[in-house]
Enzyme design. Structure first.
Site, PDB file in Angstrom:
ATOM      1  N   ARG A 104      49.243  39.626  36.097  1.00  0.00           N
ATOM      2  CA  ARG A 104      48.428  38.420  35.862  1.00  0.00           C
ATOM      3  C   ARG A 104      49.153  37.587  34.824  1.00  0.00           C
ATOM      4  O   ARG A 104      49.405  38.047  33.715  1.00  0.00           O
ATOM      5  CB  ARG A 104      47.025  38.794  35.373  1.00  0.00           C
ATOM      6  CG  ARG A 104      46.270  37.595  34.833  1.00  0.00           C
ATOM      7  CD  ARG A 104      44.807  37.873  34.590  1.00  0.00           C
ATOM      8  NE  ARG A 104      44.066  37.938  35.833  1.00  0.00           N
ATOM      9  CZ  ARG A 104      42.753  37.718  35.930  1.00  0.00           C
ATOM     10  NH1 ARG A 104      42.040  37.419  34.865  1.00  0.00           N
ATOM     11  NH2 ARG A 104      42.137  37.810  37.087  1.00  0.00           N
ATOM     12  N   HIS A 131      45.098  32.981  43.394  1.00  0.00           N
ATOM     13  CA  HIS A 131      44.381  34.216  43.045  1.00  0.00           C
ATOM     14  C   HIS A 131      44.054  34.926  44.364  1.00  0.00           C
ATOM     15  O   HIS A 131      42.904  34.989  44.802  1.00  0.00           O
ATOM     16  CB  HIS A 131      43.114  33.869  42.268  1.00  0.00           C
ATOM     17  CG  HIS A 131      42.489  35.037  41.549  1.00  0.00           C
ATOM     18  ND1 HIS A 131      43.022  36.314  41.585  1.00  0.00           N
ATOM     19  CD2 HIS A 131      41.365  35.121  40.772  1.00  0.00           C
ATOM     20  CE1 HIS A 131      42.250  37.127  40.856  1.00  0.00           C
ATOM     21  NE2 HIS A 131      41.248  36.425  40.360  1.00  0.00           N
ATOM     22  N   GLN A 134      41.240  37.797  44.715  1.00  0.00           N
ATOM     23  CA  GLN A 134      39.852  37.341  44.670  1.00  0.00           C
ATOM     24  C   GLN A 134      39.420  36.805  46.028  1.00  0.00           C
ATOM     25  O   GLN A 134      38.320  37.113  46.511  1.00  0.00           O
ATOM     26  CB  GLN A 134      39.687  36.256  43.595  1.00  0.00           C
ATOM     27  CG  GLN A 134      38.261  35.727  43.490  1.00  0.00           C
ATOM     28  CD  GLN A 134      37.275  36.760  42.970  1.00  0.00           C
ATOM     29  OE1 GLN A 134      37.515  37.356  41.924  1.00  0.00           O
ATOM     30  NE2 GLN A 134      36.175  36.982  43.682  1.00  0.00           N
ATOM     31  N   ASP A 221      33.980  27.802  40.824  1.00  0.00           N
ATOM     32  CA  ASP A 221      34.811  28.508  39.841  1.00  0.00           C
ATOM     33  C   ASP A 221      34.664  27.715  38.542  1.00  0.00           C
ATOM     34  O   ASP A 221      34.114  26.607  38.538  1.00  0.00           O
ATOM     35  CB  ASP A 221      36.273  28.501  40.345  1.00  0.00           C
ATOM     36  CG  ASP A 221      37.266  29.163  39.391  1.00  0.00           C
ATOM     37  OD1 ASP A 221      36.838  29.924  38.501  1.00  0.00           O
ATOM     38  OD2 ASP A 221      38.484  28.927  39.546  1.00  0.00           O
ATOM     39  N   CYS A 261      33.618  33.314  41.738  1.00  0.00           N
ATOM     40  CA  CYS A 261      34.565  34.413  41.465  1.00  0.00           C
ATOM     41  C   CYS A 261      34.280  35.098  40.134  1.00  0.00           C
ATOM     42  O   CYS A 261      34.737  36.213  39.917  1.00  0.00           O
ATOM     43  CB  CYS A 261      35.993  33.885  41.495  1.00  0.00           C
ATOM     44  SG  CYS A 261      36.301  32.519  40.369  1.00  0.00           S
ATOM     45  N   ARG A 289      36.307  43.393  45.028  1.00  0.00           N
ATOM     46  CA  ARG A 289      37.664  43.395  44.461  1.00  0.00           C
ATOM     47  C   ARG A 289      38.252  44.804  44.582  1.00  0.00           C
ATOM     48  O   ARG A 289      39.417  44.974  44.925  1.00  0.00           O
ATOM     49  CB  ARG A 289      37.627  42.961  42.984  1.00  0.00           C
ATOM     50  CG  ARG A 289      37.152  41.530  42.734  1.00  0.00           C
ATOM     51  CD  ARG A 289      38.127  40.529  43.278  1.00  0.00           C
ATOM     52  NE  ARG A 289      39.461  40.726  42.714  1.00  0.00           N
ATOM     53  CZ  ARG A 289      39.869  40.248  41.534  1.00  0.00           C
ATOM     54  NH1 ARG A 289      39.053  39.517  40.798  1.00  0.00           N
ATOM     55  NH2 ARG A 289      41.101  40.472  41.099  1.00  0.00           N
TER      56      ARG A 289
HETATM   57  N1   CP Z   1      37.418  36.929  39.017  1.00  0.00           N
HETATM   58  C1   CP Z   1      38.309  37.499  38.168  1.00  0.00           C
HETATM   59  O1   CP Z   1      39.516  37.575  38.436  1.00  0.00           O
HETATM   60  O2   CP Z   1      37.750  37.987  37.035  1.00  0.00           O
HETATM   61  P1   CP Z   1      38.527  38.503  35.738  1.00  0.00           P
HETATM   62  O3   CP Z   1      39.217  37.291  35.131  1.00  0.00           O
HETATM   63  O4   CP Z   1      37.469  39.071  34.859  1.00  0.00           O
HETATM   64  O5   CP Z   1      39.545  39.518  36.145  1.00  0.00           O
HETATM   65  N1  NVA Z   2      40.405  29.522  37.838  1.00  0.00           N
HETATM   66  C1  NVA Z   2      40.029  30.585  36.939  1.00  0.00           C
HETATM   67  C2  NVA Z   2      39.793  31.852  37.692  1.00  0.00           C
HETATM   68  C3  NVA Z   2      39.287  33.004  36.847  1.00  0.00           C
HETATM   69  C4  NVA Z   2      39.117  34.258  37.631  1.00  0.00           C
HETATM   70  C5  NVA Z   2      41.103  30.763  35.881  1.00  0.00           C
HETATM   71  O1  NVA Z   2      42.288  30.738  36.221  1.00  0.00           O
HETATM   72  O2  NVA Z   2      40.761  30.923  34.703  1.00  0.00           O
END
Ligand code: CP
Ligand code: NVA
Length: 303
Positions: A104, A131, A134, A221, A261, A289
């Site tokens: 990530r 992502h 997700q 989101d 999400c 997930r």
């Molecule tokens: N939706 C999602 O990826 O959540 P987190 O940021 O908590 O991993």
């Molecule tokens: N768009 C958001 C998604 C979080 C799961 C971010 O990148 O923070």
């Protein structure tokens, strides 16, 4: 499939294979069959996260272990990455020691470079661009709640030019359902990005009530993604008319499902009332997930 770096890189067949295995793994969780499904036995997977996470971290850590593997977690504070060691050097070290990686971070290129230099099965656990994990879990949820996506209209509300909206766009393109990105012009995907999509699959709309008409799924989101904190106040102001609230839900198809999400900011992109009314769907996405990612890892670990 050697990596999961983006949904753009998957075919419809690969998405369907992941989702079908995810459904099986969900059904079999806790049974003898699940105990025998150990594709990561003898392997150690690395999780390298330079952004915060709750769902992704927990679901991958549990998922790797359920598949028979070991897993360790590194943040920049714990490694030389935080002191500027290049990703290509880090990747070459991991490539000689670990068996797979879940990353990530900010730049998509870092995930691409890690996959290239490590040679390990590499999974994008969220970048600024996409992502994919997700959206795979969301598709599994859509399958469970609506029986699939054929002929369905999904409306993505709010920041239409972020990692989530982009992964949704590739899902719609590959699987052929209708996706409407509902956002002010400034928050829509660029014309050049949209040019890469078949006409009639992905479209943009600025009017929330118009977009919601006929929607089977209303998706949202956060308005301020990780890394965008400095422009947070302006984004919240620019996007406030794109909140999923009772009026918007009332404009959609009766029985519409509302998806998020998570994490959610009540009173910003969604109201408390709508989130709680649709909590069953929203937390099912979070659970999925685990199942979707176990399916991805099982397929990546295939000899
Ligand atoms: N939706 C999602 O990826 O959540 P987190 O940021 O908590 O991993
Ligand atoms: N768009 C958001 C998604 C979080 C799961 C971010 O990148 O923070």
């Amino acid at each position: 499939m050697k990596h999961l770096l983006s949904l753009e890189q998957l075919t419809a067949g690969e998405m369907e294979e992941i989702l079908s295995l995810a459904a099986t793994l969900k059904k079999e969780r806790g049974t003898k069959a699940a105990a025998q499904h150990q594709p990561l036995a003898g392997q150690t997977w690395a999780m390298i996260f330079t952004k915060a996470s709750t769902r992704t971290r927990v679901s991958f850590e549990v998922g790797v272990r359920e598949l028979g593997g070991n897993v360790f977690f590194l943040s920049p504070a714990d490694s030389q990455l935080g002191r500027g060691e290049p990703i290509k050097d880090t990747a070459r070290v991991f490539g000689r020691i670990a068996h797979g990686a879940i990353i990530r971070t900010f730049a998509q290129q870092d995930v691409v470079d890690f996959a290239h230099y490590s040679g390990l099965p590499t999974i994008n656990a969220l970048t600024d661009d996409e992502h994919p994990c997700q959206v795979l879990a969301d598709l599994q949820t859509m399958q469970e709640k609506l029986g699939g996506w054929a002929g369905r209209k999904v409306v993505f509300m709010g920041d239409g030019d972020n990692n989530m909206s982009r992964s949704w766009m590739w899902a719609a393109e590959r699987l052929g359902f209708q996706l409407v990105i509902c956002a002010p012009k400034k928050y829509q995907p660029s014309v050049s990005y949209l040019a890469g999509f078949k006409s009639g699959v992905v479209s943009c709309e600025t009017d929330p009530l118009k977009a919601a008409a006929g929607a089977d799924v209303l998706y949202t989101d956060v308005f301020v993604s990780m890394g965008q904190e400095a422009e947070g106040a302006r984004r919240l102001e620019d996007l406030k008319a794109y909140q999923i609230n009772a009026e918007l839900v009332g404009a959609a198809t009766p029985g519409v499902i509302v998806m998020h999400c998570l994490p959610a900011y009540r009173g910003k992109e969604i109201t408390e009332e709508v989130l709680e009314a649709h909590a069953e769907t929203i937390f099912q996405e979070a659970e999925n997930r685990l199942h979707a990612q176990k399916a991805v890892m099982s397929l990546l670990a295939r000899p």
